[in-house]
Design an enzyme around this catalytic site. Structure first.
Site, PDB file in Angstrom:
ATOM      1  N   ALA A  67      28.134  17.423 -17.541  1.00  0.00           N
ATOM      2  CA  ALA A  67      28.753  16.480 -18.479  1.00  0.00           C
ATOM      3  C   ALA A  67      29.763  15.531 -17.825  1.00  0.00           C
ATOM      4  CB  ALA A  67      29.431  17.253 -19.601  1.00  0.00           C
ATOM      5  N   ASP A  81      21.359  13.063 -21.835  1.00  0.00           N
ATOM      6  CA  ASP A  81      21.589  11.669 -22.242  1.00  0.00           C
ATOM      7  C   ASP A  81      20.677  10.658 -21.554  1.00  0.00           C
ATOM      8  OD1 ASP A  81      22.704  11.401 -19.615  1.00  0.00           O
ATOM      9  OD2 ASP A  81      24.656  12.047 -20.394  1.00  0.00           O
ATOM     10  N   HIS A 104      17.760  20.672 -19.085  1.00  0.00           N
ATOM     11  CA  HIS A 104      17.819  20.959 -20.526  1.00  0.00           C
ATOM     12  C   HIS A 104      17.079  19.917 -21.355  1.00  0.00           C
ATOM     13  CE1 HIS A 104      21.719  23.372 -19.627  1.00  0.00           C
ATOM     14  NE2 HIS A 104      20.651  24.130 -19.510  1.00  0.00           N
ATOM     15  N   ASN A 123      34.713  18.059  -8.622  1.00  0.00           N
ATOM     16  CA  ASN A 123      35.060  18.389  -9.997  1.00  0.00           C
ATOM     17  C   ASN A 123      36.566  18.231 -10.182  1.00  0.00           C
ATOM     18  OD1 ASN A 123      33.652  19.362 -12.412  1.00  0.00           O
ATOM     19  ND2 ASN A 123      35.046  21.084 -12.322  1.00  0.00           N
TER      20      ASN A 123
END
Ligand SMILES: [Zn+2]
Length: 233
Positions: free
Chosen positions: A20, A101, A116, A209
Site C-alpha cells: 500500500a 489498484d 491479490h 519503508n
C-alpha cells in the site's frame, strides 16, 4: 542511496515486492497504517470481515458500500515510485504487488504479478457470469436481470485462496532475482510476506519503508518515504 543505485545497476534481475505504501503518494489510503481505513470506527464489522468472501455473500450491500467508499480510486495516477519501478522492471525484472489498484500497470509496467488480483478486471455477476465495467459496479452491485450479486472478479478476499498462477509467478519472481526490493509494505500479511523464503542465498535484499521492518542483518534497510527514495534514483 549510492549503495542502492549501485545494487540496481549491477543486478541482472530485480524483483520488487510492493504494498500500500507505494500507492499512498497517489492518494490511495494505506488501510493498515495509522489513520488508514482499518482504524476507522464507522463500520459494524472489523475490516478483515468487511473484505471477506463471507461478507460479500451474506451482506452484499455492506460489502459493496465498503469497497466503493474505501477501495476504488479510479482517478488515481501512478507516482514516481510506480514510474521508476516500471522502467527498471521492464528492462530486467518483475513487480509483485499486493495492491489491487492497477497503478503499476497504469505506469507502463509490463511484468507485474498482482498477488491479490485487482478491482477493475473481470467484474462479474456471481449468478450468470456476465461482465461489467467498474463504473457500472460502483453504482450498483445487483444484476437486475437475474438478481445476482456482482463482484470484482480477480480480487482475492479474506477467506479466498491466492490464484495458483499468481502464487507460482510470484515464487518464480523471487527465486529468479539477484536483487529483491521490498517497498511500501509492512510485510506482515501472509502468504505475501512468506515469499522471501524463496529467495536465492546469493540474492541481495533492500527494504524501503517508513518504519523499520526488523528483517535480518543481510537486508539493507532504508527507513524513509519510498517516494523520496525513488525520486532520487
Ligand atoms: Zn447475472
Amino acid at each position: 542511496m549510492e549503495e542502492l543505485k549501485e545494487l540496481i545497476d549491477q543486478a541482472h534481475y530485480v524483483t520488487f515486492l510492493t504494498g500500500a505504501g507505494v500507492s499512498t503518494p497517489s492518494g490511495i489510503p494505506d488501510y493498515r497504517s495509522k489513520g488508514g481505513l482499518y482504524k476507522r470506527e464507522k463500520y459494524d464489522f472489523p475490516p478483515e470481515y468487511m473484505l471477506s468472501h463471507d461478507n460479500l455473500v451474506k451482506h452484499p450491500d455492506i460489502f459493496h458500500q465498503f469497497v466503493v467508499e474505501n477501495m476504488y480510486f479510479p482517478d488515481a495516477e501512478p507516482n514516481i515510485i510506480h514510474k521508476k519501478m516500471a522502467e527498471i522492471s521492464n528492462e530486467k525484472g518483475v513487480i509483485v504487488t499486493q495492491n489491487v489498484d492497477k497503478l503499476h500497470t497504469k505506469a507502463g509496467a509490463k511484468n507485474v504479478v498482482e498477488f491479490h488480483g485487482n478491482l477493475y478486471d473481470h467484474i462479474h455477476c456471481l449468478k450468470c457470469g456476465k461482465e461489467f465495467d467498474y463504473k457500472e459496479y460502483i453504482k450498483d452491485y445487483r444484476h437486475h436481470e437475474d438478481d445476482g450479486i456482482i463482484r470484482p472478479g480477480t480480487t482475492v478476499l479474506y477467506g479466498e485462496g491466492i490464484d495458483p498462477t499468481n502464487l507460482n509467478d510470484a515464487v518464480k519472481a523471487v527465486e529468479n532475482a539477484d536483487l529483491i526490493i521490498v517497498a511500501g509494505t509492512s510485510f506482515k500479511v501472509y502468504p505475501f510476506a512468506g515469499l522471501i523464503a524463496y529467495r536465492s542465498p546469493e540474492a541481495k535484499m533492500v527494504a524501503i519503508n517508513k518504519e523499520n521492518l526488523g528483517l535480518d542483518e543481510s537486508v539493507l534497510a532504508i527507513t524513509d518515504d519510498a517516494a523520496n527514495v525513488f525520486d532520487q534514483l
